[in-house]
Design a protein around this motif. Structure first.
Motif, PDB file in Angstrom:
ATOM      1  N   GLN A 245       0.842  -1.215   0.000  1.00 52.29           N
ATOM      2  CA  GLN A 245       0.000   0.000   0.000  1.00 52.29           C
ATOM      3  C   GLN A 245       0.869   1.254   0.000  1.00 52.29           C
TER       4      GLN A 245
ATOM      5  N   LYS B 236      -5.187  -1.013  -1.846  1.00 54.46           N
ATOM      6  CA  LYS B 236      -5.385   0.362  -1.365  1.00 54.46           C
ATOM      7  C   LYS B 236      -4.128   1.182  -1.646  1.00 54.46           C
TER       8      LYS B 236
ATOM      9  N   SER C 162      -5.457   7.544   0.805  1.00 48.82           N
ATOM     10  CA  SER C 162      -6.671   8.306   0.472  1.00 48.82           C
ATOM     11  C   SER C 162      -6.342   9.696  -0.083  1.00 48.82           C
TER      12      SER C 162
ATOM     13  N   SER D 115      -9.432   0.941  14.507  1.00 46.10           N
ATOM     14  CA  SER D 115      -8.351   0.525  13.605  1.00 46.10           C
ATOM     15  C   SER D 115      -8.114  -0.967  13.788  1.00 46.10           C
TER      16      SER D 115
ATOM     17  N   LYS E 298       4.162  -1.139  13.499  1.00 44.06           N
ATOM     18  CA  LYS E 298       3.778   0.234  13.828  1.00 44.06           C
ATOM     19  C   LYS E 298       4.354   0.551  15.200  1.00 44.06           C
TER      20      LYS E 298
ATOM     21  N   ASN F  19      -2.251   5.572  15.314  1.00 45.10           N
ATOM     22  CA  ASN F  19      -2.817   6.529  14.348  1.00 45.10           C
ATOM     23  C   ASN F  19      -3.160   7.855  15.040  1.00 45.10           C
TER      24      ASN F  19
HETATM   25  N1  BYC Z   1      -5.641   5.738   2.937  1.00 46.57           N
HETATM   26  O1  BYC Z   1      -6.257  -0.678  10.806  1.00 46.57           O
HETATM   27  P1  BYC Z   1      -5.744   0.541  10.121  1.00 46.57           P
HETATM   28  C1  BYC Z   1       3.690   9.741   0.636  1.00 46.57           C
HETATM   29  C2  BYC Z   1      -6.806   1.554   5.615  1.00 46.57           C
HETATM   30  S1  BYC Z   1       2.808   8.305   0.526  1.00 46.57           S
HETATM   31  C3  BYC Z   1      -6.064   4.546   2.487  1.00 46.57           C
HETATM   32  O2  BYC Z   1      -5.376   1.696  10.973  1.00 46.57           O
HETATM   33  P2  BYC Z   1      -2.963   0.118   9.413  1.00 46.57           P
HETATM   34  C4  BYC Z   1       3.769  10.681  -0.481  1.00 46.57           C
HETATM   35  C5  BYC Z   1      -5.838   0.496   6.086  1.00 46.57           C
HETATM   36  O3  BYC Z   1      -4.947   0.125   5.050  1.00 46.57           O
HETATM   37  C6  BYC Z   1       2.450   7.976   2.220  1.00 46.57           C
HETATM   38  N2  BYC Z   1      -6.300   3.498   3.320  1.00 46.57           N
HETATM   39  O4  BYC Z   1      -4.527   0.109   9.147  1.00 46.57           O
HETATM   40  C7  BYC Z   1       3.834  10.218  -1.778  1.00 46.57           C
HETATM   41  C8  BYC Z   1      -6.784  -0.605   6.499  1.00 46.57           C
HETATM   42  O5  BYC Z   1      -7.280  -1.304   5.360  1.00 46.57           O
HETATM   43  P3  BYC Z   1      -6.797  -2.834   4.997  1.00 46.57           P
HETATM   44  C9  BYC Z   1       1.720   6.739   2.426  1.00 46.57           C
HETATM   45  C10 BYC Z   1      -6.092   3.713   4.639  1.00 46.57           C
HETATM   46  O6  BYC Z   1      -2.284  -0.509   8.243  1.00 46.57           O
HETATM   47  C11 BYC Z   1       3.815  11.117  -2.831  1.00 46.57           C
HETATM   48  C12 BYC Z   1      -7.965   0.158   7.050  1.00 46.57           C
HETATM   49  O7  BYC Z   1      -7.908   1.457   6.509  1.00 46.57           O
HETATM   50  N3  BYC Z   1       2.152   6.277   3.724  1.00 46.57           N
HETATM   51  O8  BYC Z   1       4.214   9.939   1.655  1.00 46.57           O
HETATM   52  O9  BYC Z   1      -2.647  -0.431  10.758  1.00 46.57           O
HETATM   53  C13 BYC Z   1       3.732  12.484  -2.580  1.00 46.57           C
HETATM   54  C14 BYC Z   1      -7.940   0.252   8.563  1.00 46.57           C
HETATM   55  O10 BYC Z   1      -6.800   1.029   9.027  1.00 46.57           O
HETATM   56  C15 BYC Z   1      -5.644   4.919   5.150  1.00 46.57           C
HETATM   57  C16 BYC Z   1       2.047   5.012   4.093  1.00 46.57           C
HETATM   58  O11 BYC Z   1       1.520   4.183   3.392  1.00 46.57           O
HETATM   59  C17 BYC Z   1      -5.405   5.977   4.248  1.00 46.57           C
HETATM   60  N4  BYC Z   1      -4.998   7.184   4.634  1.00 46.57           N
HETATM   61  O12 BYC Z   1      -2.609   1.684   9.458  1.00 46.57           O
HETATM   62  C18 BYC Z   1       3.701  12.946  -1.287  1.00 46.57           C
HETATM   63  C19 BYC Z   1       2.683   4.693   5.423  1.00 46.57           C
HETATM   64  N5  BYC Z   1      -5.525   4.798   6.493  1.00 46.57           N
HETATM   65  O13 BYC Z   1      -5.346  -2.737   4.604  1.00 46.57           O
HETATM   66  C20 BYC Z   1       3.733  12.045  -0.209  1.00 46.57           C
HETATM   67  C21 BYC Z   1       2.669   3.241   5.748  1.00 46.57           C
HETATM   68  C22 BYC Z   1      -5.912   3.563   6.803  1.00 46.57           C
HETATM   69  O14 BYC Z   1      -6.968  -3.653   6.253  1.00 46.57           O
HETATM   70  N6  BYC Z   1       1.382   2.786   6.220  1.00 46.57           N
HETATM   71  N7  BYC Z   1      -6.258   2.893   5.703  1.00 46.57           N
HETATM   72  O15 BYC Z   1      -7.684  -3.244   3.852  1.00 46.57           O
HETATM   73  C23 BYC Z   1       0.945   2.933   7.493  1.00 46.57           C
HETATM   74  O16 BYC Z   1       1.607   3.521   8.329  1.00 46.57           O
HETATM   75  C24 BYC Z   1      -0.359   2.291   7.880  1.00 46.57           C
HETATM   76  O17 BYC Z   1      -0.666   1.322   6.900  1.00 46.57           O
HETATM   77  C25 BYC Z   1      -1.531   3.298   8.027  1.00 46.57           C
HETATM   78  C26 BYC Z   1      -2.807   2.494   8.323  1.00 46.57           C
HETATM   79  C27 BYC Z   1      -1.254   4.237   9.170  1.00 46.57           C
HETATM   80  C28 BYC Z   1      -1.742   4.081   6.728  1.00 46.57           C
END
Ligand code: BYC
Length: 338
Positions: free
Chosen positions: A60, A126, A129, A226, A238, A242
């Motif tokens: 993602q 995903k 958002s 979450s 993590k 959040n």
């Molecule tokens: N958008 O249980 P949760 C950048 C989903 S790019 C969409 O809290 P988790 C940049 C979540 O996936 C930065 N979906 O999940 C680039 C889960 O669904 P699934 C991107 C979201 O994983 C170009 C469901 O909601 N950063 O910097 O524990 C130009 C329940 O959520 C979102 C990352 O990807 C969202 N906003 O925590 C400029 C950082 N939020 O998968 C800038 C890495 C939640 O169960 N990712 N969901 O179907 C993370 O840190 C974590 O995956 C999250 C979500 C904090 C995003």
């Protein structure tokens, strides 16, 4: 409907209910390593659910970087000066590079890049958002840098200590570049607010009005809603929740907004002396859910742009494969001769 079904394994999966003694021992040793704060490498034993959680999050994240190139790429040809154009080009290229580091980290977990792309292009995967909102004016470039990259850094710095080492290593490089991205955005807005015309200042305020709430939502659902947080925190994927990250972001942004001279579009923002944090207003989670379900302002456009790029780039992939095969073929006789 956007879902990450391919990578999820629910607790209580009947296949996992019966485990061998060996598996239980491996699991205990793994838990002990996590508790001791050790890093896990690709070759190490890990529970299936840990692997799947990482593939879900890292892929993602990679997709977010790649789709995240689109809203800003939209402005490269319209940047107001050569300097701003060079900066924007470099930023968008960095994002492409971040996507590639992250796809490579996901591949170490045994999922192929083709599978990851297929999940994105078919709408099953995903991505953040935030990239489903449009970039309407030049001030959006500075605002995306300030708020979106600012939120991303807040979220990503703790991932540099993620228990899975290949992800942590990728994040260290990424965070260095994100920090430049955030600063260039803020500096671009500061220039417009300090030296710009009234129309330019109004353009900045309008961009901040549109990007504030989507940026606050980027951190994901509230902790008590979450589903993945508890397990991901337990495994050290993590490190900060959040809601705690969201609060840190709001606290930093309020002071930055004051220096810029813009108003954040939240009448409920108020300093809470007891908590030593800024209180903020209610988040429209219905909007967040709609964007995740594919109904944001630009979901269809973003996905179509990625599918088109994939299809139009087929000849490049074919040429690269043919070139690699030719080099391999030519190399064999030379090796034999040696
Ligand atoms: N958008 O249980 P949760 C950048 C989903 S790019 C969409 O809290 P988790 C940049 C979540 O996936 C930065 N979906 O999940 C680039 C889960 O669904 P699934 C991107 C979201 O994983 C170009 C469901 O909601 N950063 O910097 O524990 C130009 C329940 O959520 C979102 C990352 O990807 C969202 N906003 O925590 C400029 C950082 N939020 O998968 C800038 C890495 C939640 O169960 N990712 N969901 O179907 C993370 O840190 C974590 O995956 C999250 C979500 C904090 C995003």
């Amino acid at each position: 409907m956007y879902t990450q079904a391919m990578d999820t394994m629910k607790d209580g999966d009947p296949v996992k209910a019966v485990r061998s003694v060996d598996e239980v021992r491996l699991q205990e040793a793994f838990d002990a390593r996590i508790d001791a704060g050790e890093f896990i490498e690709a070759k190490d034993w890990m529970p299936d659910h840990y692997r799947k959680t990482l593939v879900r999050q890292i892929s993602q994240h990679a997709h977010s970087e790649i789709v995240g190139m689109l809203p800003e790429g939209n402005w490269i040809t319209r940047a107001p000066t050569l300097k701003r154009k060079a900066i924007l080009l470099a930023k968008v290229q960095d994002e492409g590079g971040h996507g590639l580091y992250l796809y490579a980290a996901a591949e170490t977990l045994g999922t192929s890049r083709d599978q990851l792309f297929d999940a994105l292009h078919s709408g099953r995967a995903k991505y953040s958002s935030i990239f489903n909102y449009p970039t309407l004016t030049w001030a959006d470039m500075g605002t995306v840098g300030w708020l979106v990259d600012g939120a991303a850094i807040m979220n990503q710095v703790p991932i540099c200590r993620c228990s899975y080492a290949p992800y942590a290593r990728a994040m260290i490089r990424i965070c260095r570049e994100e920090s430049f991205h955030q600063r260039q955005g803020y500096e671009s807005l500061l220039t417009m607010m300090m030296r710009g015309t009234d129309a330019q200042k109004a353009m900045v305020q309008d961009a901040v009005d549109r990007w504030w709430w989507p940026s606050v939502m980027m951190f994901g659902p509230p902790d008590d809603q979450s589903p993945n947080s508890a397990q991901s925190m337990r495994w050290g994927i993590k490190r900060v929740s959040n809601d705690d990250l969201r609060q840190k972001f709001v606290d930093a942004a309020v002071e930055q907004a004051r220096i810029l001279g813009v108003t954040l579009p939240d009448p409920d923002l108020a300093w809470n002396e007891e908590r030593q944090h800024w209180d903020f207003g209610a988040i429209d989670w219905a909007e967040f859910r709609a964007v995740l379900a594919g109904d944001g302002p630009c979901n269809r456009e973003r996905l179509q742009a990625r599918v088109d790029a994939w299809e139009e780039g087929a000849w490049v992939r074919e040429a690269a494969l043919a070139y690699a095969a030719k080099r391999h073929h030519n190399a064999i006789p030379m090796e034999r001769a040696a």
